[in-house]
Design a protein around this motif. Structure first.
Motif, PDB file in Angstrom:
ATOM      1  N   ARG A   1       0.835  -1.201   0.000  1.00  0.00           N
ATOM      2  CA  ARG A   1       0.000   0.000   0.000  1.00  0.00           C
ATOM      3  C   ARG A   1       0.873   1.256   0.000  1.00  0.00           C
ATOM      4  NH1 ARG A   1      -5.228  -0.371   1.770  1.00  0.00           N
ATOM      5  NH2 ARG A   1      -5.228   1.851   1.244  1.00  0.00           N
ATOM      6  N   ALA A   2       1.359   1.608  -1.191  1.00  0.00           N
ATOM      7  CA  ALA A   2       2.175   2.816  -1.310  1.00  0.00           C
ATOM      8  C   ALA A   2       1.370   4.078  -1.025  1.00  0.00           C
ATOM      9  CB  ALA A   2       2.782   2.889  -2.715  1.00  0.00           C
ATOM     10  N   ASP A   3       0.040   3.972  -1.131  1.00  0.00           N
ATOM     11  CA  ASP A   3      -0.810   5.130  -0.855  1.00  0.00           C
ATOM     12  C   ASP A   3      -0.889   5.459   0.636  1.00  0.00           C
ATOM     13  OD1 ASP A   3      -2.147   2.616  -0.725  1.00  0.00           O
ATOM     14  OD2 ASP A   3      -4.073   3.637  -0.625  1.00  0.00           O
ATOM     15  N   LEU A   4      -0.368   4.576   1.491  1.00  0.00           N
ATOM     16  CA  LEU A   4      -0.357   4.828   2.933  1.00  0.00           C
ATOM     17  C   LEU A   4       0.952   5.478   3.381  1.00  0.00           C
ATOM     18  CD1 LEU A   4      -2.064   1.567   4.259  1.00  0.00           C
ATOM     19  CD2 LEU A   4      -3.104   3.784   3.707  1.00  0.00           C
ATOM     20  N   LEU A   5       1.770   5.865   2.419  1.00  0.00           N
ATOM     21  CA  LEU A   5       3.024   6.563   2.682  1.00  0.00           C
ATOM     22  C   LEU A   5       2.983   7.946   2.046  1.00  0.00           C
ATOM     23  CD1 LEU A   5       5.537   3.694   1.842  1.00  0.00           C
ATOM     24  CD2 LEU A   5       5.213   4.671   4.128  1.00  0.00           C
ATOM     25  N   ARG A   6       3.702   8.876   2.642  1.00  0.00           N
ATOM     26  CA  ARG A   6       3.870  10.209   2.073  1.00  0.00           C
ATOM     27  C   ARG A   6       5.348  10.565   2.101  1.00  0.00           C
ATOM     28  NH1 ARG A   6      -0.402   9.679   0.414  1.00  0.00           N
ATOM     29  NH2 ARG A   6      -2.252  11.006   0.486  1.00  0.00           N
ATOM     30  N   PRO A   7       5.861  11.206   1.040  1.00  0.00           N
ATOM     31  CA  PRO A   7       7.256  11.655   1.061  1.00  0.00           C
ATOM     32  C   PRO A   7       7.407  12.795   2.060  1.00  0.00           C
ATOM     33  CG  PRO A   7       6.138  12.515  -0.887  1.00  0.00           C
ATOM     34  CD  PRO A   7       5.177  11.578  -0.219  1.00  0.00           C
TER      35      PRO A   7
END
Length: 256
Positions: free
Chosen positions: A144-150
């Protein structure tokens, strides 16, 4: 080798790494998950840090099932190639699972409610007997890359022998999951409000590296994890400078 203000003629090439700033909400405000590294570690021994570590070459495996922003988006945000960006996101998810037990993955469209069921895989990942791609595929999970933020990009000063090119990610503890300290790399782990972690460092009860200190100062300005997660960020590469002042080493940021 004694410290020198003069940068080495051939600085060590920094290794790509990923760090995850894990947040949760409480009645007293946001808390961040921190770990004190064991004294025997080759890098940042005894320091209080966020979960994270170096990229494994297998983290770039394109077979990982992926939900959220594409690797091309992460490459744009952090700089670099899509291959490196993919490896960084995978390393962030893998390292956080290894070091805290929090897993940003799940069946299609979801996230696991209890990651403890994957304890055996967690140990195999930490020992490098299993790759993230192999674990996710064998368990039917999607990253779930959408659960990360840069969040930030820090590079170890050029005077250091062991250097890392580290991208910082922000994440929020998924509902139902629990963060723990079941890792050989930490002597203690726990949740703290950013301002309390800073107070501990100022009182000498803990030691923070510049990126950790700087990030905690930023987080102290947010009321909720959602507010922090939604914050607009411009990612700039920060390479601190080390200078000697008497018998002490001072760290200078780019704007000092």
């Amino acid at each position: 080798m004694p410290f020198s203000d003069t940068p080495p003629a051939q600085p060590t090439v920094p290794r790509d790494a990923a760090t995850v700033i894990l947040l949760r909400d409480t009645d007293a405000g946001i808390e961040v998950f921190l770990q004190r590294r064991v004294a025997a570690m080759a890098f940042a021994a005894g320091m209080t840090v966020f979960p994270g570590g170096g990229v494994d070459e297998r983290d770039a495996d394109t077979s990982v099932r992926w939900a959220g922003p594409a690797a091309s988006d992460w490459a744009k945000w952090f700089g670099g190639t899509e291959s490196v960006a993919r490896a960084l996101v995978c390393a962030a998810v893998r390292e956080m699972f290894e070091e805290s037990g929090v897993l940003l993955a799940g069946p299609d469209g979801g996230v696991v409610a209890d990651a403890a069921r994957y304890a055996d895989a967690r140990r195999a990942l930490e020992s490098r007997d299993l790759s993230l791609a192999g674990f996710l595929a064998g368990s039917g999970l999607t990253l779930r890359a959408d659960l990360l933020r840069p969040w930030a990009h820090w590079v170890t000063p050029v005077q250091e022998k062991r250097r890392y090119d580290t991208r910082f990610f922000l994440a929020v503890l998924p509902e139902g999951q629990h963060a723990d300290g079941a890792t050989t790399e930490a002597e203690s782990s726990g949740w703290q409000r950013p301002q309390d972690a800073l107070a501990d460092a100022e009182a000498g009860r803990s030691t923070l590296m510049p990126p950790t200190w700087y990030t905690l100062k930023e987080l102290a300005g947010f009321r909720t994890s959602g507010e922090a997660f939604a914050a607009e960020r411009t990612i700039e590469t920060i390479i601190p400078t080390l200078i000697r002042e008497g018998d002490r080493i001072r760290v200078l940021m780019g704007d000092q």
